[in-house]
Scaffold this active site. Structure first.
Site, PDB file in Angstrom:
ATOM      1  N   SER A 293       6.791  -0.391  16.263  1.00 23.53           N
ATOM      2  CA  SER A 293       5.442   0.072  16.624  1.00 23.53           C
ATOM      3  C   SER A 293       5.567   1.408  17.318  1.00 23.53           C
ATOM      4  O   SER A 293       6.642   1.781  17.791  1.00 23.53           O
ATOM      5  CB  SER A 293       4.776  -0.916  17.579  1.00 23.53           C
ATOM      6  OG  SER A 293       5.312  -0.792  18.884  1.00 23.53           O
ATOM      7  N   ASP A 294       4.500   2.182  17.401  1.00 24.92           N
ATOM      8  CA  ASP A 294       4.530   3.317  18.311  1.00 24.92           C
ATOM      9  C   ASP A 294       4.139   2.777  19.697  1.00 24.92           C
ATOM     10  O   ASP A 294       3.621   1.663  19.836  1.00 24.92           O
ATOM     11  CB  ASP A 294       3.606   4.454  17.853  1.00 24.92           C
ATOM     12  CG  ASP A 294       4.037   5.787  18.473  1.00 24.92           C
ATOM     13  OD1 ASP A 294       4.847   5.787  19.411  1.00 24.92           O
ATOM     14  OD2 ASP A 294       3.552   6.837  18.012  1.00 24.92           O
ATOM     15  N   TRP A 295       4.412   3.577  20.671  1.00 26.13           N
ATOM     16  CA  TRP A 295       4.273   3.176  22.084  1.00 26.13           C
ATOM     17  C   TRP A 295       2.890   2.541  22.342  1.00 26.13           C
ATOM     18  O   TRP A 295       1.869   3.218  22.251  1.00 26.13           O
ATOM     19  CB  TRP A 295       4.463   4.422  22.929  1.00 26.13           C
ATOM     20  CG  TRP A 295       4.413   4.247  24.405  1.00 26.13           C
ATOM     21  CD1 TRP A 295       3.298   4.016  25.156  1.00 26.13           C
ATOM     22  CD2 TRP A 295       5.514   4.317  25.302  1.00 26.13           C
ATOM     23  NE1 TRP A 295       3.638   3.933  26.470  1.00 26.13           N
ATOM     24  CE2 TRP A 295       4.999   4.118  26.603  1.00 26.13           C
ATOM     25  CE3 TRP A 295       6.890   4.510  25.166  1.00 26.13           C
ATOM     26  CZ2 TRP A 295       5.805   4.127  27.736  1.00 26.13           C
ATOM     27  CZ3 TRP A 295       7.686   4.529  26.296  1.00 26.13           C
ATOM     28  CH2 TRP A 295       7.152   4.329  27.562  1.00 26.13           C
TER      29      TRP A 295
END
Ligand code: NOJ
Length: 749
Positions: A289-291
């Site tokens: 995932s992105d942050w």
């Protein structure tokens, strides 16, 4: 193998089995030998079988470093799979020891970091490196970054960023390779090869992440994190090719993007993350995932709770949860891990464990790192030499009126003006890894070192990058008046591009344009150096400055490399990977646009243009000058027609018609004259950066196959259609030689 269809003028689609590589240059990583793959799978399955649900969710969890005291019980309980931003061999070893010595199953942690354009040795920003049009160079800097970062305990980088960007307001344009899917694909594959090396198990291999999947660069209005709404066709034609090229080159991971596409946030986009990525592209690595991208699905309005967001992400195909601990904290046993998500959970864990296995972490959780290896691998003379070389090759000479450049190094006096000239932090650019301002040679320092002993260099900042203070103008003007030549450095500071750094205006910030006007009014020979992370709209400067050299942010050797070019030790040979508009109002402006029914025509009012500004760019895609000149012969094709299984060779003679050595990037574009789906006016299909001595001529050849002529047809399948094509070869997307050929339908089988 991909099914490609040939559409006959009147008839049904005739399937042809052709290997479709988009891009053609992508190379798939050598497959794991069958026996080794079986051994890996058996190992992973036996480990998985011994895991509790909590340990599984732990494997999918990545926390930001450094390790906090409250993390230790989590690691001991096997409830953490990865860290980002634990830096340095000593720190990594300390954290890893807890996992492999004090947890029940002793599963090693995976250490990730944003190694975007170097780790400690900072190379030019990716947009600058893309301006080199030199995939071998890009691969080499990625390799060196991996050698340095792995020595410091990093297993995994969140790069390359391969998002196509057609809107320079978007600050993250600096992290990618610009606007073109072909150039972007070639460079995506080069970076993946460089980061990962030949074998992930090698201790200097760093697992690559192709990001941000997908179409993150298509943010409306160029505002970071904003909504993307593109058709499937534009997605497939423009945005997806570089991700696919990175995957085809063997990237071990892919990162989901923050944006939604047509109402679906990427973290919940099963079509994208599973059907396309795994089904069509056969990706068998790990999706991260992105942050906080999973939790943010609540803000998107796609999930009511973080627990629901977690279930959606897991089912869509997000394996590793970066930073927000949704999987670990919100998806407790019994919720979201029964039914289909149970299988999704196991599969996600398998992917994480396979990545660890491939990286050799189960054999040596420390991957041979030690503080001594780290020290020996950091900022070495070879790394600095490559940083200088890559910086030299990344600069683009936009203008050189009257041959102002190169400057003589034995001028009696030289004025250097502009705050950016001595701004070491900005030379690092956004996403500087562990780069330190103290490592940087600023432009001023580089110039001072390069001039003759008798040259008097006067420095006057003139004005800061931002703000309205003009009190330094007088001193700058005085310095300019007293000098034989002036180097004026203007642009953006590093923080003005990168994540969350979109701009609504594209001109020079602050009072820099006024400063430039004052300096140019002195009538001295002025060389403008641009330092910036995006195309700038600078029509006044382009009209009045005698010479403009685009330097972007060149990294730790910025000043040395700039001096090499300023004083003519090397001629600049870069080309723009992105269009420079005249004004922000023209955005989006890109070379591979469609024709429209009313292409712009100055003599016809009712055509596609503006009333108040020219429709053409300030500097087009592919533009870049040298200190020498190049002459192109006519474009020759090996035949006037080809069949779908033939190869057509396009040849052009390029001569160095000037008196200095220089590099030219020869570019090849095609245009499908008419098709069942309208095609762009030009599409890049090949390029070659060549070095030519004065008077030397080289013949540059490009091979075109049906693959290069194919596109996504009406039924969203790759097809080629018979008919006429134009081929263009030249020095930019606008200055080209032209030829034409016919693609003939193959005989029916
Ligand atoms: C958010 C950024 O979008 C992404 O590119 C980066 O890799 C992560 N933060 C981790 O720093």
């Amino acid at each position: 193998m991909t099914l490609m269809h040939l559409r006959l003028r009147s008839a049904a689609l005739v399937p042809l089995l052709l290997l479709l590589a988009a891009p053609v240059t992508a190379q798939r990583r050598a497959p794991t030998p069958a026996g080794a793959g079986a051994r890996m799978n058996a190992f992973v399955d036996s480990l998985l079988a011994r895991m509790t649900v909590q340990e599984k969710l732990g494997q999918l969890t990545q926390l930001p470093g450094p390790m906090r005291p409250e993390d230790v019980p989590l690691i001991k309980a096997g409830r953490l799979g990865s860290y980002l931003n634990v830096n340095g061999a000593a720190a990594m070893r300390e954290v890893q020891r807890v996992a492999v010595e004090q947890s029940r199953l002793k599963v090693p942690l995976l250490f990730g970091h944003d190694v975007i354009h170097g780790y400690r040795t900072v190379f030019p920003v990716p947009l600058a490196e893309a301006s080199s049009w030199d995939p071998a160079l890009v691969e080499a800097t990625a390799r060196m970054a991996a050698e340095e970062a792995t020595a410091a305990g990093i297993d995994w980088t969140f790069a390359p960023m391969v998002d196509i960007a057609r809107d320079p307001r978007w600050g993250r344009i600096v992290e990618g390779s610009g606007e073109d899917p072909y150039l972007g694909s070639v460079l995506a594959a080069a970076r993946v090869r460089g980061f990962q090396g030949r074998d992930l198990a090698d201790s200097t291999a760093m697992m690559a992440t192709v990001k941000h999947f997908g179409a993150y660069g298509g943010a409306e209005g160029g505002r970071d994190y904003n909504t993307v709404d593109v058709s499937e066709r534009t997605l497939r034609e423009t945005y997806l090719p570089p991700y696919r090229a990175g995957v085809a080159a063997g990237a071990g991971s892919v990162m989901a993007s923050f944006n939604e596409i047509a109402g679906v946030p990427s973290h919940a986009n099963r079509w994208l993350l599973t059907d396309v990525l795994r089904g069509e592209w056969h990706f068998d690595g790990m999706v991260v995932s992105d942050w906080a991208g999973i939790a943010e699905m609540v803000a998107h309005g796609r999930a009511a709770t973080e627990a629901e967001a977690g279930r959606l992400a897991l089912d869509a195909g997000v394996d590793m949860d970066m930073s927000d601990s949704v999987y670990l904290a919100k998806m407790t046993a019994g919720y979201g891990v029964s039914g289909p998500s149970r299988a999704a959970l196991d599969e996600a864990v398998r992917r994480v464990l396979r990545a660890k296995y491939r990286l050799g972490l189960f054999r040596d959780p420390y991957r041979g790192t030690s503080p001594a290896r780290e020290q020996a691998a950091t900022l070495t003379p070879a790394h600095l030499a490559l940083a200088r070389e890559s910086a030299r090759r990344s600069m683009v000479l936009l203008k050189n009126g009257g041959g102002v450049l190169p400057l003589r190094r034995d001028l009696a006096s030289l004025a250097v003006i502009g705050a950016l000239a001595d701004d070491s932090a900005s030379m690092i650019g956004p996403w500087g890894g562990m780069g330190q301002a103290a490592d940087v040679v600023t432009m001023l320092q580089g110039i001072r070192r390069a001039v003759s002993p008798q040259t008097h260099v006067v420095y006057a900042p003139g004005a800061a990058v931002l703000g309205s203070d003009t009190s330094g103008f007088a001193a700058a003007e005085q310095a300019a008046r007293g000098a034989d030549a002036v180097v004026l450095v203007v642009g953006e500071s590093a923080g003005m591009s990168g994540e969350a750094s979109s701009r609504a205006e594209l001109g020079l910030p602050g009072v820099q344009q006024q400063l430039a006007d004052r300096i140019l009014a002195t009538g001295k020979p002025v060389v403008v150096l641009l330092a910036n992370g995006r195309p700038l709209a600078i029509p006044e400067l382009a009209a009045t400055a005698p010479a403009i050299l685009e330097t972007w942010f060149l990294g730790v050797q910025a000043g040395t490399a700039v001096a090499d070019v300023l004083f003519g030790d090397v001629a600049p040979g870069g080309k723009l990977p992105v269009t420079f508009p005249r004004t922000v109002g023209q955005v989006p402006l890109y070379y591979n646009h469609k024709s429209t029914g009313r292409p712009a025509d100055a003599s016809n009012h009712y055509t596609s243009k503006y009333l108040d500004v020219d429709w053409t760019p300030l500097f087009p895609f592919g533009h870049g000058l040298s200190y020498t000149t190049f002459a192109y012969g006519p474009l020759r094709l090996s035949a006037t027609s080809m069949g779908v299984s033939d190869t057509l060779v396009a040849r052009v003679d390029v001569s160095n018609s000037g008196s200095r050595a220089g590099d030219e990037v020869v570019q090849l574009y095609i245009q499908d004259e008419d098709a069942s789906i309208t095609r762009p006016v030009k599409e890049l299909r090949g390029f070659s950066r060549i070095a030519l001595a004065p008077g030397q001529t080289r013949t540059v050849s490009f091979r075109l196959t049906a693959d290069d002529l194919s596109f996504w047809g009406p039924a969203m399948k790759r097809i080629v259609e018979p008919g006429f094509f134009r081929v263009y070869a030249g020095t930019s997307s606008e200055q080209v030689q032209e030829a034409r050929f016919e693609l003939k339908a193959a005989p029916r089988h």
